[in-house]
Design a protein around this motif. Structure first.
Motif, PDB file in Angstrom:
ATOM      1  N   UNK A 107       1.018  -1.256   0.000  1.00  0.00           N
ATOM      2  CA  UNK A 107      -0.080  -0.054   0.096  1.00  0.00           C
ATOM      3  C   UNK A 107       0.987   1.244   0.002  1.00  0.00           C
ATOM      4  N   UNK A 108       0.192   2.265  -0.351  1.00  0.00           N
ATOM      5  CA  UNK A 108       0.939   3.673  -0.402  1.00  0.00           C
ATOM      6  C   UNK A 108       0.687   4.214   0.910  1.00  0.00           C
ATOM      7  N   UNK A 109      -0.388   4.003   1.503  1.00  0.00           N
ATOM      8  CA  UNK A 109      -0.812   4.762   2.901  1.00  0.00           C
ATOM      9  C   UNK A 109      -1.606   4.169   3.809  1.00  0.00           C
ATOM     10  N   UNK A 110      -1.458   4.252   5.040  1.00  0.00           N
ATOM     11  CA  UNK A 110      -2.137   3.650   5.994  1.00  0.00           C
ATOM     12  C   UNK A 110      -3.174   4.550   6.915  1.00  0.00           C
ATOM     13  N   UNK A 111      -4.316   4.255   6.960  1.00  0.00           N
ATOM     14  CA  UNK A 111      -5.217   4.979   7.674  1.00  0.00           C
ATOM     15  C   UNK A 111      -5.678   4.511   9.194  1.00  0.00           C
ATOM     16  N   UNK A 112      -5.171   4.967  10.140  1.00  0.00           N
ATOM     17  CA  UNK A 112      -4.944   4.576  11.406  1.00  0.00           C
ATOM     18  C   UNK A 112      -6.349   5.012  12.163  1.00  0.00           C
ATOM     19  N   UNK A 113      -7.382   4.061  12.122  1.00  0.00           N
ATOM     20  CA  UNK A 113      -8.465   4.083  12.958  1.00  0.00           C
ATOM     21  C   UNK A 113      -8.066   3.946  14.617  1.00  0.00           C
ATOM     22  N   UNK A 114      -8.364   5.067  15.174  1.00  0.00           N
ATOM     23  CA  UNK A 114      -7.929   5.105  16.406  1.00  0.00           C
ATOM     24  C   UNK A 114      -9.313   5.219  17.585  1.00  0.00           C
ATOM     25  N   UNK A 115      -8.872   4.867  18.884  1.00  0.00           N
ATOM     26  CA  UNK A 115      -9.781   5.409  19.699  1.00  0.00           C
ATOM     27  C   UNK A 115     -10.520   6.586  19.654  1.00  0.00           C
ATOM     28  N   UNK A 116     -11.741   6.582  19.787  1.00  0.00           N
ATOM     29  CA  UNK A 116     -12.391   7.952  19.570  1.00  0.00           C
ATOM     30  C   UNK A 116     -13.228   8.162  18.347  1.00  0.00           C
ATOM     31  N   UNK A 117     -12.932   7.193  17.319  1.00  0.00           N
ATOM     32  CA  UNK A 117     -13.494   7.294  16.237  1.00  0.00           C
ATOM     33  C   UNK A 117     -14.912   6.774  16.138  1.00  0.00           C
ATOM     34  N   UNK A 118     -15.456   7.474  15.167  1.00  0.00           N
ATOM     35  CA  UNK A 118     -17.113   6.991  15.101  1.00  0.00           C
ATOM     36  C   UNK A 118     -17.391   5.949  14.228  1.00  0.00           C
ATOM     37  N   UNK A 119     -18.361   5.295  13.913  1.00  0.00           N
ATOM     38  CA  UNK A 119     -18.809   4.104  13.481  1.00  0.00           C
ATOM     39  C   UNK A 119     -17.881   3.112  13.863  1.00  0.00           C
ATOM     40  N   UNK A 120     -17.382   2.079  12.900  1.00  0.00           N
ATOM     41  CA  UNK A 120     -16.425   1.154  13.351  1.00  0.00           C
ATOM     42  C   UNK A 120     -15.109   1.697  13.827  1.00  0.00           C
ATOM     43  N   UNK A 121     -14.844   1.501  14.995  1.00  0.00           N
ATOM     44  CA  UNK A 121     -13.756   2.183  15.767  1.00  0.00           C
ATOM     45  C   UNK A 121     -12.593   1.412  16.215  1.00  0.00           C
ATOM     46  N   UNK A 157     -20.235  11.975  26.468  1.00  0.00           N
ATOM     47  CA  UNK A 157     -20.973  11.271  27.210  1.00  0.00           C
ATOM     48  C   UNK A 157     -22.006  10.546  26.703  1.00  0.00           C
ATOM     49  N   UNK A 158     -22.494  10.774  25.666  1.00  0.00           N
ATOM     50  CA  UNK A 158     -23.746  10.156  24.984  1.00  0.00           C
ATOM     51  C   UNK A 158     -23.158   8.647  24.295  1.00  0.00           C
ATOM     52  N   UNK A 159     -21.932   8.592  24.371  1.00  0.00           N
ATOM     53  CA  UNK A 159     -21.395   7.513  23.448  1.00  0.00           C
ATOM     54  C   UNK A 159     -21.306   6.353  24.018  1.00  0.00           C
ATOM     55  N   UNK A 160     -21.369   4.910  23.226  1.00  0.00           N
ATOM     56  CA  UNK A 160     -21.186   3.790  23.902  1.00  0.00           C
ATOM     57  C   UNK A 160     -20.360   2.991  22.619  1.00  0.00           C
ATOM     58  N   UNK A 161     -19.237   2.414  23.196  1.00  0.00           N
ATOM     59  CA  UNK A 161     -18.832   1.476  21.904  1.00  0.00           C
ATOM     60  C   UNK A 161     -19.177   0.049  22.238  1.00  0.00           C
ATOM     61  N   UNK A 162     -19.625  -0.553  21.107  1.00  0.00           N
ATOM     62  CA  UNK A 162     -20.316  -1.909  21.322  1.00  0.00           C
ATOM     63  C   UNK A 162     -20.341  -2.728  20.019  1.00  0.00           C
ATOM     64  N   UNK A 163     -19.926  -3.948  19.928  1.00  0.00           N
ATOM     65  CA  UNK A 163     -20.067  -4.801  18.746  1.00  0.00           C
ATOM     66  C   UNK A 163     -21.385  -5.418  18.652  1.00  0.00           C
ATOM     67  N   UNK A 164     -22.133  -5.304  19.425  1.00  0.00           N
ATOM     68  CA  UNK A 164     -23.540  -6.175  19.608  1.00  0.00           C
ATOM     69  C   UNK A 164     -24.469  -5.826  18.281  1.00  0.00           C
ATOM     70  N   UNK A 165     -24.222  -4.853  17.601  1.00  0.00           N
ATOM     71  CA  UNK A 165     -25.127  -4.331  16.434  1.00  0.00           C
ATOM     72  C   UNK A 165     -24.536  -4.789  15.217  1.00  0.00           C
ATOM     73  N   UNK A 166     -23.323  -4.708  14.799  1.00  0.00           N
ATOM     74  CA  UNK A 166     -22.763  -5.059  13.589  1.00  0.00           C
ATOM     75  C   UNK A 166     -21.628  -6.154  13.570  1.00  0.00           C
ATOM     76  N   UNK A 167     -21.322  -6.757  14.741  1.00  0.00           N
ATOM     77  CA  UNK A 167     -20.341  -7.755  14.869  1.00  0.00           C
ATOM     78  C   UNK A 167     -19.042  -7.173  14.969  1.00  0.00           C
TER      79      UNK A 167
END
Length: 345
Positions: free
Chosen positions: A144-158, A229-239
Protein backbone atom coordinates in the motif's frame (compact mmCIF):
# COMPACT_ATOMS: atom_id res chain seq x y z
CA UNK A 1 6.23 24.28 7.54
CA UNK A 2 6.09 20.48 7.65
CA UNK A 3 6.20 19.10 4.13
CA UNK A 4 3.27 16.68 3.69
CA UNK A 5 3.98 13.15 2.59
CA UNK A 6 1.47 13.26 -0.24
CA UNK A 7 1.28 14.85 -3.72
CA UNK A 8 -2.02 16.67 -3.25
CA UNK A 9 -2.62 20.39 -3.25
CA UNK A 10 -4.91 21.00 -0.27
CA UNK A 11 -6.21 23.98 1.64
CA UNK A 12 -6.17 21.90 4.80
CA UNK A 13 -4.76 18.38 5.47
CA UNK A 14 -8.18 16.88 6.17
CA UNK A 15 -10.24 14.05 4.69
CA UNK A 16 -14.02 14.21 4.99
CA UNK A 17 -14.06 10.55 5.98
CA UNK A 18 -16.15 7.97 4.13
CA UNK A 19 -19.28 7.34 6.22
CA UNK A 20 -21.81 4.60 5.68
CA UNK A 21 -25.19 5.96 4.55
CA UNK A 22 -23.95 9.54 5.09
CA UNK A 23 -21.35 10.32 2.40
CA UNK A 24 -22.61 10.81 -1.13
CA UNK A 25 -21.64 12.73 -4.26
CA UNK A 26 -22.88 16.08 -2.91
CA UNK A 27 -20.78 15.83 0.26
CA UNK A 28 -17.73 14.57 -1.65
CA UNK A 29 -17.95 17.37 -4.21
CA UNK A 30 -18.47 20.04 -1.55
CA UNK A 31 -15.47 18.79 0.44
CA UNK A 32 -13.21 18.82 -2.61
CA UNK A 33 -14.42 22.28 -3.63
CA UNK A 34 -13.63 23.49 -0.11
CA UNK A 35 -10.03 22.34 -0.59
CA UNK A 36 -9.95 19.09 1.37
CA UNK A 37 -10.33 15.43 0.35
CA UNK A 38 -13.87 14.11 -0.09
CA UNK A 39 -14.51 10.39 0.34
CA UNK A 40 -17.43 7.97 0.23
CA UNK A 41 -17.90 4.20 0.71
CA UNK A 42 -18.94 2.47 -2.50
CA UNK A 43 -21.61 0.37 -0.66
CA UNK A 44 -23.54 3.62 -0.19
CA UNK A 45 -24.36 3.47 -3.91
CA UNK A 46 -26.69 0.56 -4.71
CA UNK A 47 -27.22 -0.91 -7.25
CA UNK A 48 -24.01 -0.80 -9.30
CA UNK A 49 -25.65 1.59 -11.78
CA UNK A 50 -25.99 4.12 -8.97
CA UNK A 51 -22.28 3.86 -8.22
CA UNK A 52 -21.53 4.51 -11.90
CA UNK A 53 -23.75 7.60 -11.77
CA UNK A 54 -22.17 8.88 -8.53
CA UNK A 55 -18.63 8.54 -9.86
CA UNK A 56 -19.61 10.27 -13.09
CA UNK A 57 -21.21 13.14 -11.16
CA UNK A 58 -18.15 13.59 -8.95
CA UNK A 59 -15.62 13.59 -11.79
CA UNK A 60 -17.69 15.91 -13.98
CA UNK A 61 -18.48 18.34 -11.16
CA UNK A 62 -14.87 18.59 -10.04
CA UNK A 63 -13.62 19.01 -13.61
CA UNK A 64 -16.12 21.84 -14.05
CA UNK A 65 -15.04 23.43 -10.77
CA UNK A 66 -11.39 23.43 -11.86
CA UNK A 67 -12.32 25.05 -15.18
CA UNK A 68 -14.51 27.71 -13.55
CA UNK A 69 -12.09 28.50 -10.69
CA UNK A 70 -8.56 27.89 -11.99
CA UNK A 71 -6.95 29.71 -9.06
CA UNK A 72 -8.87 27.87 -6.33
CA UNK A 73 -7.54 24.74 -4.63
CA UNK A 74 -9.82 21.79 -5.44
CA UNK A 75 -9.07 18.68 -3.41
CA UNK A 76 -8.96 15.13 -4.81
CA UNK A 77 -11.76 12.62 -4.28
CA UNK A 78 -11.53 9.18 -2.72
CA UNK A 79 -13.45 5.94 -3.13
CA UNK A 80 -13.65 3.62 -0.11
CA UNK A 81 -13.83 -0.05 -1.12
CA UNK A 82 -14.90 -2.93 1.11
CA UNK A 83 -12.54 -5.78 0.24
CA UNK A 84 -14.07 -8.27 2.67
CA UNK A 85 -14.86 -11.65 1.05
CA UNK A 86 -18.60 -11.16 1.57
CA UNK A 87 -18.62 -8.19 -0.82
CA UNK A 88 -19.62 -10.02 -3.99
CA UNK A 89 -19.68 -6.77 -5.97
CA UNK A 90 -16.02 -5.97 -5.48
CA UNK A 91 -14.99 -6.79 -9.06
CA UNK A 92 -17.70 -4.46 -10.40
CA UNK A 93 -16.61 -1.71 -8.01
CA UNK A 94 -13.03 -2.11 -9.21
CA UNK A 95 -14.12 -1.89 -12.84
CA UNK A 96 -15.69 1.50 -12.10
CA UNK A 97 -12.59 2.57 -10.19
CA UNK A 98 -10.56 1.81 -13.32
CA UNK A 99 -13.08 3.77 -15.40
CA UNK A 100 -13.30 6.93 -13.28
CA UNK A 101 -9.82 6.85 -11.71
CA UNK A 102 -10.29 8.28 -8.20
CA UNK A 103 -6.90 9.67 -7.13
CA UNK A 104 -7.19 7.86 -3.80
CA UNK A 105 -8.73 4.49 -2.97
CA UNK A 106 -9.10 3.42 0.65
CA UNK A 107 -9.66 -0.26 1.32
CA UNK A 108 -11.44 -1.54 4.41
CA UNK A 109 -12.34 -4.78 6.17
CA UNK A 110 -10.11 -6.92 3.97
CA UNK A 111 -6.82 -7.15 2.10
CA UNK A 112 -5.89 -4.15 -0.08
CA UNK A 113 -4.33 -6.44 -2.71
CA UNK A 114 -7.38 -6.55 -5.04
CA UNK A 115 -7.24 -2.77 -5.44
CA UNK A 116 -3.51 -2.17 -5.71
CA UNK A 117 -2.89 -3.37 -9.27
CA UNK A 118 -5.98 -1.59 -10.62
CA UNK A 119 -5.28 1.73 -8.91
CA UNK A 120 -1.54 1.77 -9.54
CA UNK A 121 -2.20 1.12 -13.23
CA UNK A 122 -3.66 4.63 -13.65
CA UNK A 123 -1.35 6.31 -11.13
CA UNK A 124 -3.63 6.49 -8.10
CA UNK A 125 -2.70 5.59 -4.54
CA UNK A 126 -4.10 2.90 -2.25
CA UNK A 127 -4.56 3.43 1.47
CA UNK A 128 -5.57 0.64 3.85
CA UNK A 129 -7.77 1.19 6.89
CA UNK A 130 -6.10 -0.38 9.93
CA UNK A 131 -6.95 -0.64 13.63
CA UNK A 132 -3.79 -2.31 14.96
CA UNK A 133 -0.14 -2.96 14.16
CA UNK A 134 -0.75 -6.48 12.89
CA UNK A 135 -3.03 -5.14 10.15
CA UNK A 136 -0.52 -2.36 9.47
CA UNK A 137 2.19 -4.95 8.83
CA UNK A 138 0.00 -6.92 6.46
CA UNK A 139 -0.96 -3.79 4.51
CA UNK A 140 2.66 -2.66 4.22
CA UNK A 141 3.64 -6.12 2.99
CA UNK A 142 0.87 -5.98 0.40
CA UNK A 143 2.37 -2.80 -1.03
CA UNK A 144 0.00 0.00 0.00
CA UNK A 145 0.93 3.63 -0.44
CA UNK A 146 -0.68 4.71 2.79
CA UNK A 147 -2.23 3.66 6.08
CA UNK A 148 -5.36 5.09 7.68
CA UNK A 149 -4.98 4.57 11.42
CA UNK A 150 -8.46 4.26 12.91
CA UNK A 151 -7.96 5.06 16.57
CA UNK A 152 -9.86 5.21 19.82
CA UNK A 153 -12.47 7.94 19.64
CA UNK A 154 -13.42 7.33 16.01
CA UNK A 155 -17.06 7.15 15.06
CA UNK A 156 -18.65 4.16 13.40
CA UNK A 157 -16.43 1.08 13.42
CA UNK A 158 -13.67 2.20 15.72
CA UNK A 159 -10.22 1.28 16.95
CA UNK A 160 -8.84 1.09 20.47
CA UNK A 161 -5.34 2.58 20.22
CA UNK A 162 -4.36 6.10 21.21
CA UNK A 163 -3.73 8.11 18.01
CA UNK A 164 -0.36 9.48 19.15
CA UNK A 165 1.03 6.07 20.11
CA UNK A 166 -0.47 4.44 17.00
CA UNK A 167 1.10 6.93 14.60
CA UNK A 168 4.43 6.76 16.42
CA UNK A 169 4.50 2.96 16.22
CA UNK A 170 3.51 2.94 12.53
CA UNK A 171 6.22 5.46 11.69
CA UNK A 172 8.91 3.09 12.97
CA UNK A 173 8.36 0.84 9.95
CA UNK A 174 6.56 2.98 7.38
CA UNK A 175 7.51 6.18 5.58
CA UNK A 176 4.44 6.38 3.32
CA UNK A 177 1.26 8.39 3.68
CA UNK A 178 -0.31 8.20 7.15
CA UNK A 179 -3.86 9.29 7.88
CA UNK A 180 -5.09 9.37 11.46
CA UNK A 181 -8.66 9.45 12.70
CA UNK A 182 -10.27 9.31 16.09
CA UNK A 183 -12.03 12.13 17.91
CA UNK A 184 -10.29 14.94 16.00
CA UNK A 185 -12.89 17.62 15.47
CA UNK A 186 -11.15 20.99 15.18
CA UNK A 187 -8.15 22.63 13.53
CA UNK A 188 -6.14 22.48 16.74
CA UNK A 189 -6.41 18.70 16.65
CA UNK A 190 -5.37 18.65 12.99
CA UNK A 191 -2.17 20.52 13.86
CA UNK A 192 -1.50 18.14 16.74
CA UNK A 193 -1.95 15.11 14.50
CA UNK A 194 0.54 16.45 11.97
CA UNK A 195 3.02 17.21 14.74
CA UNK A 196 2.75 13.57 15.84
CA UNK A 197 3.81 12.31 12.40
CA UNK A 198 0.55 12.01 10.45
CA UNK A 199 0.10 13.56 6.99
CA UNK A 200 -3.68 13.81 6.91
CA UNK A 201 -6.57 13.68 9.36
CA UNK A 202 -9.80 11.72 8.96
CA UNK A 203 -12.74 13.78 10.16
CA UNK A 204 -16.15 12.13 10.00
CA UNK A 205 -18.54 13.22 12.74
CA UNK A 206 -17.81 16.89 12.07
CA UNK A 207 -19.22 16.53 8.54
CA UNK A 208 -22.37 14.52 9.30
CA UNK A 209 -24.45 17.61 10.26
CA UNK A 210 -23.62 19.49 7.06
CA UNK A 211 -26.14 20.64 4.50
CA UNK A 212 -24.57 18.35 1.91
CA UNK A 213 -24.57 15.07 3.86
CA UNK A 214 -27.19 12.36 3.34
CA UNK A 215 -27.85 12.02 7.09
CA UNK A 216 -31.42 12.42 8.29
CA UNK A 217 -32.28 15.75 9.90
CA UNK A 218 -33.05 13.91 13.17
CA UNK A 219 -29.54 12.46 13.11
CA UNK A 220 -27.98 15.88 12.59
CA UNK A 221 -29.99 17.35 15.46
CA UNK A 222 -29.02 14.47 17.75
CA UNK A 223 -25.35 15.23 17.10
CA UNK A 224 -25.91 18.89 17.97
CA UNK A 225 -27.60 17.86 21.22
CA UNK A 226 -24.99 15.26 22.22
CA UNK A 227 -21.60 15.17 23.91
CA UNK A 228 -18.99 12.44 24.28
CA UNK A 229 -20.86 11.25 27.38
CA UNK A 230 -23.65 10.13 25.05
CA UNK A 231 -21.47 7.54 23.28
CA UNK A 232 -21.21 3.79 23.71
CA UNK A 233 -18.74 1.44 22.02
CA UNK A 234 -20.26 -1.98 21.32
CA UNK A 235 -19.97 -4.84 18.84
CA UNK A 236 -23.54 -5.99 19.53
CA UNK A 237 -25.14 -4.38 16.49
CA UNK A 238 -22.78 -5.07 13.60
CA UNK A 239 -20.32 -7.68 14.81
CA UNK A 240 -17.43 -5.23 15.17
CA UNK A 241 -16.78 -2.56 17.82
CA UNK A 242 -18.52 0.65 16.85
CA UNK A 243 -19.27 3.93 18.59
CA UNK A 244 -23.03 4.53 18.93
CA UNK A 245 -25.15 7.42 20.17
CA UNK A 246 -27.04 6.29 23.26
CA UNK A 247 -30.09 8.46 22.43
CA UNK A 248 -30.27 6.71 19.06
CA UNK A 249 -30.21 3.28 20.72
CA UNK A 250 -32.97 4.29 23.12
CA UNK A 251 -35.11 5.71 20.32
CA UNK A 252 -35.04 2.28 18.64
CA UNK A 253 -36.06 0.46 21.80
CA UNK A 254 -32.56 -0.68 22.77
CA UNK A 255 -31.13 -0.35 26.25
CA UNK A 256 -27.53 0.95 26.07
CA UNK A 257 -26.81 -0.73 29.40
CA UNK A 258 -28.16 -4.11 28.30
CA UNK A 259 -27.28 -4.76 24.68
CA UNK A 260 -27.14 -8.32 23.29
CA UNK A 261 -23.94 -10.20 23.97
CA UNK A 262 -24.07 -12.34 20.80
CA UNK A 263 -22.39 -10.66 17.86
CA UNK A 264 -24.35 -10.69 14.60
CA UNK A 265 -22.72 -12.07 11.47
CA UNK A 266 -20.87 -9.47 9.47
CA UNK A 267 -21.94 -8.93 5.87
CA UNK A 268 -20.58 -6.26 3.58
CA UNK A 269 -22.25 -7.27 0.32
CA UNK A 270 -22.66 -4.08 -1.72
CA UNK A 271 -25.36 -5.65 -3.89
CA UNK A 272 -27.94 -5.66 -1.13
CA UNK A 273 -29.42 -2.99 1.08
CA UNK A 274 -28.97 -3.32 4.84
CA UNK A 275 -31.21 -6.14 6.00
CA UNK A 276 -31.88 -4.78 9.45
CA UNK A 277 -32.64 -1.40 10.96
CA UNK A 278 -29.53 -1.71 13.09
CA UNK A 279 -27.52 -0.38 10.12
CA UNK A 280 -29.96 2.24 8.95
CA UNK A 281 -31.71 3.66 11.98
CA UNK A 282 -29.16 3.41 14.79
CA UNK A 283 -26.66 6.22 14.51
CA UNK A 284 -23.02 6.53 15.46
CA UNK A 285 -20.59 9.33 16.26
CA UNK A 286 -17.01 9.89 17.33
CA UNK A 287 -15.69 11.51 20.48
CA UNK A 288 -15.43 14.86 18.71
CA UNK A 289 -19.22 15.15 18.69
CA UNK A 290 -19.08 18.00 21.21
CA UNK A 291 -17.66 20.29 18.53
CA UNK A 292 -20.89 20.02 16.54
CA UNK A 293 -23.01 23.11 17.24
CA UNK A 294 -25.17 23.61 14.16
CA UNK A 295 -26.07 22.35 10.71
CA UNK A 296 -23.75 24.24 8.35
CA UNK A 297 -22.36 24.02 4.85
CA UNK A 298 -19.14 22.10 4.26
CA UNK A 299 -17.52 25.35 3.14
CA UNK A 300 -18.35 26.99 6.49
CA UNK A 301 -16.99 24.03 8.47
CA UNK A 302 -13.74 23.97 6.51
CA UNK A 303 -13.29 27.73 6.91
CA UNK A 304 -13.56 27.36 10.69
CA UNK A 305 -11.19 24.40 10.73
CA UNK A 306 -8.70 26.34 8.63
CA UNK A 307 -8.83 29.33 11.00
CA UNK A 308 -8.27 27.07 14.01
CA UNK A 309 -5.43 25.25 12.26
CA UNK A 310 -3.65 28.51 11.51
CA UNK A 311 -4.10 29.63 15.10
CA UNK A 312 -2.48 26.38 16.23
CA UNK A 313 0.47 26.88 13.90
CA UNK A 314 0.90 30.44 15.12
CA UNK A 315 0.84 29.25 18.72
CA UNK A 316 3.53 26.66 18.01
CA UNK A 317 5.68 29.30 16.34
CA UNK A 318 5.18 31.69 19.25
CA UNK A 319 6.28 29.24 21.92
CA UNK A 320 9.29 27.75 20.14
CA UNK A 321 12.71 29.30 19.71
CA UNK A 322 13.83 28.51 16.12
CA UNK A 323 16.22 25.60 16.12
CA UNK A 324 16.00 24.88 19.83
CA UNK A 325 12.61 23.25 20.29
CA UNK A 326 12.22 25.14 23.58
CA UNK A 327 9.63 27.62 24.74
CA UNK A 328 10.45 31.18 23.75
CA UNK A 329 8.30 33.08 26.22
CA UNK A 330 5.68 30.86 27.86
CA UNK A 331 4.62 33.62 30.23
CA UNK A 332 3.56 35.81 27.33
CA UNK A 333 1.09 33.26 25.95
CA UNK A 334 -2.61 33.99 25.91
CA UNK A 335 -4.03 31.54 28.43
CA UNK A 336 -7.65 32.27 27.50
CA UNK A 337 -9.87 29.47 26.19
CA UNK A 338 -9.67 28.55 22.53
CA UNK A 339 -12.13 31.02 21.11
CA UNK A 340 -12.13 31.45 17.37
CA UNK A 341 -10.50 34.74 16.45
CA UNK A 342 -10.00 36.26 13.05
CA UNK A 343 -6.82 34.88 11.56
CA UNK A 344 -5.18 36.41 8.53
CA UNK A 345 -3.23 34.05 6.36
Amino acid sequence: MLKPNHPFALRLPVVAAPMFLVSGPELVTAACRAGIIGAFPTPNARPIETLDDWMRQITENLARAREEQPGVTIGPWCANLVTHSSNTRLHEDLALVAKYKPPIVVTALGSPKPAIEVVHEYGGIVVADIINLKLAGKAIEAGVDGLACICAGAGGHTGSLNPFSFVSAVREDFDGLVIVGGGISDGWGVAGALASGADLVYMGTRFIPTLESMAAQEYKQMLIDSTSDDLLVSAALTGAPASWLKPSLRSRGLDPDNLPVTKPERNYDSNIAPTAKRWRDVWGAGQGVGAVKAVESVQTVVKRLDDEYRQALQRMAAITVPGSGTAANPGALDKSPRKLQEVHS
